[in-house]
Design a protein around this motif. Structure first.
Motif, PDB file in Angstrom:
ATOM      1  N   GLY A 151     -44.159  35.582  45.828  1.00 57.22           N
ATOM      2  CA  GLY A 151     -42.770  35.996  45.964  1.00 57.22           C
ATOM      3  C   GLY A 151     -41.826  35.405  44.935  1.00 57.22           C
ATOM      4  N   TYR A 152     -42.366  34.932  43.799  1.00 54.70           N
ATOM      5  CA  TYR A 152     -41.541  34.359  42.752  1.00 54.70           C
ATOM      6  C   TYR A 152     -41.565  35.257  41.516  1.00 54.70           C
ATOM      7  N   ASP A 153     -40.414  35.373  40.871  1.00 57.10           N
ATOM      8  CA  ASP A 153     -40.293  36.156  39.636  1.00 57.10           C
ATOM      9  C   ASP A 153     -39.996  35.188  38.489  1.00 57.10           C
ATOM     10  N   ILE A 154     -40.838  35.227  37.442  1.00 54.31           N
ATOM     11  CA  ILE A 154     -40.640  34.362  36.278  1.00 54.31           C
ATOM     12  C   ILE A 154     -39.677  35.087  35.325  1.00 54.31           C
ATOM     13  N   ILE A 155     -38.494  34.548  35.174  1.00 51.36           N
ATOM     14  CA  ILE A 155     -37.471  35.184  34.333  1.00 51.36           C
ATOM     15  C   ILE A 155     -37.777  34.970  32.854  1.00 51.36           C
ATOM     16  N   ASN A 156     -38.051  33.723  32.481  1.00 48.54           N
ATOM     17  CA  ASN A 156     -38.294  33.416  31.070  1.00 48.54           C
ATOM     18  C   ASN A 156     -38.997  32.066  30.959  1.00 48.54           C
ATOM     19  N   THR A 157     -39.730  31.913  29.857  1.00 47.19           N
ATOM     20  CA  THR A 157     -40.333  30.619  29.529  1.00 47.19           C
ATOM     21  C   THR A 157     -39.974  30.281  28.082  1.00 47.19           C
ATOM     22  N   LEU A 158     -39.607  29.035  27.857  1.00 43.92           N
ATOM     23  CA  LEU A 158     -39.155  28.609  26.526  1.00 43.92           C
ATOM     24  C   LEU A 158     -39.867  27.318  26.134  1.00 43.92           C
ATOM     25  N   ILE A 159     -40.317  27.270  24.875  1.00 42.51           N
ATOM     26  CA  ILE A 159     -40.819  26.015  24.309  1.00 42.51           C
ATOM     27  C   ILE A 159     -39.608  25.327  23.683  1.00 42.51           C
ATOM     28  N   THR A 160     -39.043  24.361  24.393  1.00 41.32           N
ATOM     29  CA  THR A 160     -37.787  23.757  23.948  1.00 41.32           C
ATOM     30  C   THR A 160     -37.979  22.541  23.054  1.00 41.32           C
ATOM     31  N   ASP A 161     -39.185  21.991  23.001  1.00 40.14           N
ATOM     32  CA  ASP A 161     -39.390  20.809  22.161  1.00 40.14           C
ATOM     33  C   ASP A 161     -40.860  20.686  21.804  1.00 40.14           C
ATOM     34  N   ILE A 162     -41.114  20.341  20.540  1.00 37.25           N
ATOM     35  CA  ILE A 162     -42.470  20.057  20.064  1.00 37.25           C
ATOM     36  C   ILE A 162     -42.400  18.706  19.363  1.00 37.25           C
ATOM     37  N   ASP A 163     -43.081  17.734  19.908  1.00 39.11           N
ATOM     38  CA  ASP A 163     -42.950  16.364  19.429  1.00 39.11           C
ATOM     39  C   ASP A 163     -44.329  15.816  19.074  1.00 39.11           C
ATOM     40  N   PRO A 164     -44.715  15.833  17.780  1.00 42.03           N
ATOM     41  CA  PRO A 164     -46.005  15.247  17.393  1.00 42.03           C
ATOM     42  C   PRO A 164     -45.951  13.726  17.472  1.00 42.03           C
ATOM     43  N   ASP A 165     -47.102  13.121  17.245  1.00 43.49           N
ATOM     44  CA  ASP A 165     -47.182  11.668  17.200  1.00 43.49           C
ATOM     45  C   ASP A 165     -46.289  11.129  16.084  1.00 43.49           C
ATOM     46  N   ILE A 166     -45.755   9.922  16.274  1.00 44.95           N
ATOM     47  CA  ILE A 166     -44.788   9.356  15.337  1.00 44.95           C
ATOM     48  C   ILE A 166     -45.381   9.220  13.937  1.00 44.95           C
TER      49      ILE A 166
END
Length: 322
Positions: A151-166
């Motif tokens: 009963g859930y609707d997925i509106i949107n998915t976003l990749i908001t951050d990509i953080d590699p190793d320092i």
């Protein structure tokens, strides 16, 4: 106490306990004796006291869940991704959302982990940055397929951050800085080449104009000398005397110009009147020697020419006798 008053009080209490309100963008699940009874929408609602009970409130607004995932890329670089999932409960499927899934956030997080850790290891680090939208689409498709059942609707998915190793980030920054320095060096080299070419062209043009000026100057000097000799010849001075006079005049003009300079590094030669005569004598001797050498070089050629003519004449005589 009057029984009527007592009954009225009981009725008022029952009404008071049975009335409840539901907020906008919310739904209330009502149970009767522990069993599902109904779903009440926003507004004023009534339930039977003691018999009916509010089991829970379902939020119908769009919600966001941030999931932080650490995974490895195809080129063995560990990277952390922050995935933001926007979802909401489908209004006509509140029953499924309330009864079928107890912890929806945990369920969504599990699916996000599963999809991201299946997609990212297929890509190198640079492609993860470039194709993050493709990863988000894959996550949304997987979540929609799974969560619609609950009963859930997925509106949107976003990749908001990509953080590699320092260490990887530092290496990427160094590579980026080196590339920029390379481009800057290429531009500086091109600018230097342009300056050198322009300077060379300017110097070449300057030399050409300088040479042209010197040639014009010498031409005018020669023309002036010819005119001076002609004028002196007309007043009875021969060419040798005229040349001596011109040389002496130029000699003293030179001394005068040198004396007029405040900052001069020239070396002064002897300036007695005999110097001009010596210069003229040397010039005449040089001209005479040059003429003599020229005559000596031309004499053998003339002799050879005469000898050849003699032989040719003898041959012609022999042909006549034959």
């Amino acid at each position: 106490m009057n029984p009527t008053i007592i009954v009225g009080v009981i009725i008022v209490v029952i009404i008071f306990l049975g009335i409840f309100t539901v907020k906008q963008q919310s739904a209330v699940v009502v149970q009767r004796f522990g069993k599902f009874n109904s779903i009440r929408q926003s507004g004023l609602n009534f339930k039977i006291p003691v018999v009916d009970k509010i089991a829970g409130v379902v939020n119908l607004r769009i919600q966001q869940l941030d999931v932080l995932i650490e995974t490895k890329t195809k080129d063995n670089v560990f990277v952390k991704l922050k995935v933001s999932v926007q979802f909401k409960v489908i209004q006509d499927r509140v029953y499924d959302a309330f009864y079928k899934l107890e912890y929806p956030h945990d369920q969504i997080t599990s699916y996000v982990f599963d999809v991201v850790r299946a997609e990212v290891p297929k890509l190198i680090l640079d492609d993860v940055f470039e194709r993050k939208d493709n990863i988000a689409v894959a996550v949304k498709a997987e979540l929609n397929e799974a969560m619609t059942t609950y009963g859930y609707d997925i509106i949107n998915t976003l990749i908001t951050d990509i953080d590699p190793d320092i260490q990887v980030k530092n290496a990427m920054n160094r590579i980026n800085a080196a590339d920029r320095e390379k481009v800057a060096a290429e531009y500086e080299a091109e600018a230097s080449r342009i300056r050198i070419v322009a300077k060379a062209k300017a110097e070449a043009e300057s030399k050409r104009l300088q040479g042209q000026g010197i040639a014009d100057q010498r031409r005018e000097i020669a023309q002036g000398l010819v005119e001076s000799v002609d004028v002196l010849n007309k007043v009875g001075i021969n060419s040798q005397e005229a040349s001596a006079l011109i040389v002496v005049t130029q000699h003293y003009d030179t001394l005068q110009s040198v004396g007029g300079e405040t900052n001069s590094n020239l070396i002064l030669l002897p300036n007695s009147p005999s110097v001009a005569t010596d210069m003229l004598t040397n010039m005449v001797a040089s001209f005479a020697a040059s003429s003599k050498v020229k005559d000596m070089m031309e004499t053998p050629n003339i002799a050879l020419a005469k000898k050849g003519g003699y032989k040719q004449q003898n041959n012609d005589n022999e042909d006549d006798l034959n």
